[in-house]
Design an enzyme around this catalytic site. Structure first.
Site, PDB file in Angstrom:
ATOM      1  N   ASP A 133       0.820  -1.201   0.000  1.00  0.00           N
ATOM      2  CA  ASP A 133       0.000   0.000   0.000  1.00  0.00           C
ATOM      3  C   ASP A 133       0.858   1.257   0.000  1.00  0.00           C
ATOM      4  OD1 ASP A 133      -2.465   1.346   2.386  1.00  0.00           O
ATOM      5  OD2 ASP A 133      -1.834   1.968   0.375  1.00  0.00           O
ATOM      6  N   ASP A 153      -1.356   5.410  -5.418  1.00  0.00           N
ATOM      7  CA  ASP A 153      -1.793   4.644  -4.257  1.00  0.00           C
ATOM      8  C   ASP A 153      -2.205   3.222  -4.624  1.00  0.00           C
ATOM      9  OD1 ASP A 153      -4.472   5.012  -1.784  1.00  0.00           O
ATOM     10  OD2 ASP A 153      -2.770   3.651  -1.928  1.00  0.00           O
TER      11      ASP A 153
HETATM   12  O1  LIG Z   1      -6.084   5.009   2.601  1.00  0.00           O
HETATM   13  C1  LIG Z   1      -5.726   5.204   1.459  1.00  0.00           C
HETATM   14  C2  LIG Z   1      -5.981   6.533   0.766  1.00  0.00           C
HETATM   15  C3  LIG Z   1      -4.900   7.479   1.192  1.00  0.00           C
HETATM   16 CL1  LIG Z   1      -5.328   9.104   0.667  1.00  0.00          CL
HETATM   17  N1  LIG Z   1      -5.005   4.292   0.720  1.00  0.00           N
HETATM   18  N2  LIG Z   1      -4.658   3.090   1.256  1.00  0.00           N
HETATM   19  C4  LIG Z   1      -5.602   2.188   1.628  1.00  0.00           C
HETATM   20  N3  LIG Z   1      -5.295   1.087   2.324  1.00  0.00           N
HETATM   21  C5  LIG Z   1      -6.436   0.300   2.626  1.00  0.00           C
HETATM   22  C6  LIG Z   1      -7.568   1.088   1.974  1.00  0.00           C
HETATM   23  N4  LIG Z   1      -6.899   2.257   1.365  1.00  0.00           N
END
Ligand SMILES: O=C(CCCl)NNC1=[NH+]CCN1
Length: 324
Positions: A33, A216
């Site tokens: 991530d 992302d």
């Molecule tokens: O949380 C975010 C957005 C950051 Cl702006 N990305 N990462 C993620 N990990 C699990 C769900 N989403």
């Protein structure tokens, strides 16, 4: 240097790519991530209900685990999911890259989405400035690995419906075509964030000046400001913003226009074929472009990486992209 390597990333249910990772000799399938900076795992301390269907990390079974007494973590992601727990260190090996003394965050609580998700935890690859461990913030796997890599970078290769890879320390020229375009990254918010001042739908160009984007891999879709999303679906016949499904849907028979997004002054083009995320009921389909819900920060997630090899280079820092 020595620890360059590539780790295979398997697509899981079309919504994420999981990488088999060794934590203290225990094998877990983790979601990489670049939108967060905590490395956390499903732990033996979770309730049995939460553990169902997951590989579990048991600290007591690892000969190299060291507890960080009194350390805690708690994270909530942009999609509302979250987890929390305690902290230790252990040896983490991903592909050919090994880090000793890596902060490993043991989940004692996880939200329901993680229980039903295939991942046994996450590897945060954003900047360590947003790591949530208290009382002492911890470093990401990538930050810890950098001194042992040829170059201080990693790359994400996430082709649609096929095995992908994360390359640490090197750029794999066999994984992309044409040239790499680079955008200067502003790490002030802890993300791989860059200027994203315009976008194109089919042949039309729209301005979103002053906006940014983040690369992302932890977000499944491409999430953009409401104007961009409505401008896109205005050219999709039969499209509607469904309260039932929480986003734009359209007849699966509709051919979708391409979407180009400005990344640091160069466009990345996602073909329409990649913007049909999934069928809802055989008639209507759910779009791969949806609203980010507010603000001026767009989130370029896995649907973007289905079209581009992404290079996360800490030396500037900069984000590079090259067509698959
Ligand atoms: O949380 C975010 C957005 C950051 Cl702006 N990305 N990462 C993620 N990990 C699990 C769900 N989403």
């Amino acid at each position: 240097k020595r620890q360059d390597g590539s780790a295979s990333a398997a697509p899981a249910g079309g919504t994420e790519y999981l990488v088999s990772t060794s934590v203290g000799g225990e094998s877990l399938n983790l979601d990489f991530d670049t939108g967060s900076a905590d490395l956390w795992v499903f732990s033996s301390s979770l309730s049995s209900a939460s553990k169902k269907g997951h590989d579990i990390y048991t600290a007591s079974k690892s000969p190299t685990y060291q507890a960080l007494s009194g350390y805690t973590w708690s994270i909530t992601y942009a999609d509302g999911s979250g987890a929390s727990g305690k902290v230790g260190t252990d040896t983490v090996t991903i592909g050919g890259t090994s880090v000793t003394g890596q902060a490993v965050e043991l989940a004692t609580k996880v939200s329901s989405t993680f229980v039903s998700d295939a991942a046994d935890g996450l590897v945060g690859l954003a900047f360590s400035s947003i790591n949530t461990v208290q009382p002492v913030q911890q470093q990401t796997f990538f930050d810890n690995a950098q001194p042992s890599l040829n170059s201080p970078l990693f790359a994400a290769y996430l082709p649609y419906n096929a095995d992908g890879a994360y390359d640490f320390g090197f750029i794999d020229s066999s994984k992309y075509s044409g040239s790499i375009n680079y955008a200067t990254v502003n790490s002030g918010n802890g993300f791989w964030e860059f200027a994203s001042n315009s976008y194109q739908v089919g042949g039309s160009t729209f301005s979103q000046s002053g906006n940014t984007g983040i690369a992302d891999t932890g977000t499944t879709l491409v999430l953009m400001i409401d104007d961009a999303v409505s401008n896109y679906y205005a050219s999709v016949s039969g499209a509607s913003n469904s309260a039932t499904y929480g986003g734009y849907i359209f007849p699966c028979s509709t051919s979708l226009p391409s979407l180009s997004v400005d990344i640091g002054g160069n466009y990345a083009t996602i073909p329409g074929s990649l913007l049909n995320f999934q069928s809802i009921d055989g008639t209507n389909c759910f779009g791969g472009l949806q609203s980010v819900g507010g603000g001026t920060q767009n989130i370029y997630g896995d649907v973007f990486f289905n079209a581009y090899y992404g290079i996360f280079d800490a030396s500037v820092p900069q984000f590079g992209f090259a067509a698959l």
